[in-house]
Design an enzyme around this catalytic site. Structure first.
Site, PDB file in Angstrom:
ATOM      1  N   HIS A 280      35.998  34.118  42.068  1.00 12.20           N
ATOM      2  CA  HIS A 280      34.946  35.132  41.961  1.00 12.20           C
ATOM      3  C   HIS A 280      33.697  34.736  42.738  1.00 12.20           C
ATOM      4  O   HIS A 280      33.440  33.555  43.011  1.00 12.20           O
ATOM      5  CB  HIS A 280      34.580  35.348  40.490  1.00 12.20           C
ATOM      6  CG  HIS A 280      33.977  34.141  39.845  1.00 12.20           C
ATOM      7  ND1 HIS A 280      32.650  33.793  39.971  1.00 12.20           N
ATOM      8  CD2 HIS A 280      34.523  33.177  39.069  1.00 12.20           C
ATOM      9  CE1 HIS A 280      32.397  32.694  39.306  1.00 12.20           C
ATOM     10  NE2 HIS A 280      33.520  32.284  38.753  1.00 12.20           N
TER      11      HIS A 280
ATOM     12  N   ARG B 193      33.151  38.820  35.940  1.00 11.19           N
ATOM     13  CA  ARG B 193      32.849  38.335  37.290  1.00 11.19           C
ATOM     14  C   ARG B 193      34.101  38.299  38.171  1.00 11.19           C
ATOM     15  O   ARG B 193      34.009  38.560  39.371  1.00 11.19           O
ATOM     16  CB  ARG B 193      32.179  36.959  37.227  1.00 11.19           C
ATOM     17  CG  ARG B 193      32.942  35.857  36.505  1.00 11.19           C
ATOM     18  CD  ARG B 193      32.023  34.651  36.320  1.00 11.19           C
ATOM     19  NE  ARG B 193      32.646  33.461  35.747  1.00 11.19           N
ATOM     20  CZ  ARG B 193      32.769  33.228  34.448  1.00 11.19           C
ATOM     21  NH1 ARG B 193      32.325  34.124  33.572  1.00 11.19           N
ATOM     22  NH2 ARG B 193      33.321  32.098  34.008  1.00 11.19           N
TER      23      ARG B 193
ATOM     24  N   GLU C 247      38.395  31.153  33.188  1.00  6.06           N
ATOM     25  CA  GLU C 247      37.878  29.819  33.454  1.00  6.06           C
ATOM     26  C   GLU C 247      38.150  28.935  32.245  1.00  6.06           C
ATOM     27  O   GLU C 247      38.328  29.434  31.122  1.00  6.06           O
ATOM     28  CB  GLU C 247      36.366  29.914  33.713  1.00  6.06           C
ATOM     29  CG  GLU C 247      35.660  28.602  33.987  1.00  6.06           C
ATOM     30  CD  GLU C 247      36.216  27.850  35.183  1.00  6.06           C
ATOM     31  OE1 GLU C 247      37.311  27.265  35.032  1.00  6.06           O
ATOM     32  OE2 GLU C 247      35.574  27.833  36.238  1.00  6.06           O
TER      33      GLU C 247
ATOM     34  N   HIS D  85      39.122  32.046  38.634  1.00  8.89           N
ATOM     35  CA  HIS D  85      38.029  31.077  38.527  1.00  8.89           C
ATOM     36  C   HIS D  85      38.411  29.729  39.132  1.00  8.89           C
ATOM     37  O   HIS D  85      39.589  29.460  39.402  1.00  8.89           O
ATOM     38  CB  HIS D  85      37.656  30.910  37.059  1.00  8.89           C
ATOM     39  CG  HIS D  85      37.370  32.212  36.385  1.00  8.89           C
ATOM     40  ND1 HIS D  85      36.099  32.720  36.245  1.00  8.89           N
ATOM     41  CD2 HIS D  85      38.204  33.139  35.839  1.00  8.89           C
ATOM     42  CE1 HIS D  85      36.152  33.904  35.642  1.00  8.89           C
ATOM     43  NE2 HIS D  85      37.421  34.176  35.387  1.00  8.89           N
TER      44      HIS D  85
END
Length: 344
Positions: A99, A148, A202, A272
């Site tokens: 991202h 994100r 993440e 991520h």
């Protein structure tokens, strides 16, 4: 170590599948059952459920279980003839992109699984990523459950020359599936299914989430914080280690995404730093020492080609105005040529 992680992830997935198959009653006979067998995939349709069993080698079978989605996997590009669409694809593209910069990246905070959006710079990075992959086919999109990553995927696809529309698949409940149905076959063909999965999130930073990284280093010491951030199997307080993140991310990739690639679908994953490092560890067969030194820049896509059961790293396409020769294959060059013909 990479092999050990993959085997551990596979065993976890296999256990989950066994329980799911058992609970779904697959040991009983059904009236509405169809089978399709290829050299690598056995697909079983039982009512609303679809089971794909992927043969990895002579002794191991991996399986993928999924609910029937709002619309089927996107069909072949419209310029292909019927006979072409029936041919098994010789290769599939896999695009990985971290991202763009988030608001907490900008503030130098530990973000982990806290759901924060992109900065203006992050939006620009996502758009630039889209330009780099604008000539590469995309049939399926996978993102994490965090905004994100989802923003990055959506913004990137605004730049794609095929102009297909990414549509999130909502199958959490029967109502979600019913309310998000599409009733136009033409619209379905011009759409790309997007699947959000928490397994691609993440890694969870535990008690560090929301703390300033510099202040945390001053509080706990640089060596301790470095160990939490860069070691393979040491988690931060009440958080996940990279090893723990790899277990879920790699298992999800093997169970859900790899079968799509085997079927010839071109896949974009927007996720991520740590979930993608975990997947790259699996793809490139990295050791635990090699993966901790792997750095991924925000908004820079990485291209792999899946061919004959192997992942081949091609690098990062350079942009829409250049061929990116080192990254492209003959198949991708032909796809780009077709795009050029369509646009003129």
């Amino acid at each position: 170590m990479a092999i050990a992680v993959s085997h551990h992830a596979a065993s976890t997935v296999d256990s989950h599948r066994h329980q799911l198959l058992k609970s779904s009653g697959c040991h009983h006979e059904f009236a509405n059952v169809s089978l399709r067998l290829t050299s690598k995939i056995l697909k079983i349709n039982i009512g609303p459920l679809s089971y794909s069993f992927v043969k990895r080698n002579l002794s191991t079978i991996q399986a993928s279980v999924s609910q029937t989605s709002v619309f089927d996997a996107v069909s072949s590009p419209s310029w292909k003839s019927t006979s072409d669409s029936l041919k098994k694809p010789s290769e599939a593209a896999l695009i990985l992109v971290r991202h763009g910069e988030s608001l907490w990246n900008e503030k130098n905070l530990f973000t982990g699984c806290v759901d924060v959006p992109l900065t203006k710079r992050g939006v620009e990075e996502a758009i630039e990523a889209g330009k780099r992959i604008s000539n590469i086919p995309v049939d399926m999109i996978y993102t994490s459950a965090l905004i994100r990553a989802q923003m990055t995927a959506m913004l990137a696809m605004t730049q794609h020359r095929r102009k297909k529309v990414p549509i999130f698949i909502h199958n959490e409940t029967e109502q979600a599936k019913a309310w998000s149905q599409i009733f136009s076959e033409d619209t379905k063909k011009q759409s790309i299914p997007v699947i959000a999965a928490w397994q691609l999130n993440e890694r969870m930073y535990g008690e560090l989430q929301g703390l300033n990284k510099q202040e945390t280093a001053e509080r706990y010491g640089k060596e301790q914080v470095h160990e939490w951030r860069r070691s393979y199997n040491i988690p931060p307080p009440n958080g996940e280690s990279l090893e723990m993140c790899a277990e879920r991310a790699v298992a999800y990739f093997m169970d859900n995404i790899e079968p799509q690639l085997l079927a010839g679908k071109n896949v974009l994953i927007a996720a991520h730093g740590n979930s993608l490092r975990s997947i790259i560890m699996y793809l490139d067969k990295l050791t635990s020492q090699e993966v901790i030194s792997l750095e991924l820049s925000t908004g820079i896509p990485l291209l792999y080609i899946f061919k004959e059961g192997k992942f081949i790293r091609r690098g990062s396409p350079v942009g829409p105005t250049e061929a990116g020769v080192y990254a492209y294959t003959r198949h991708l060059a032909q796809y780009r040529q077709k795009l050029d013909e369509m646009m003129h």
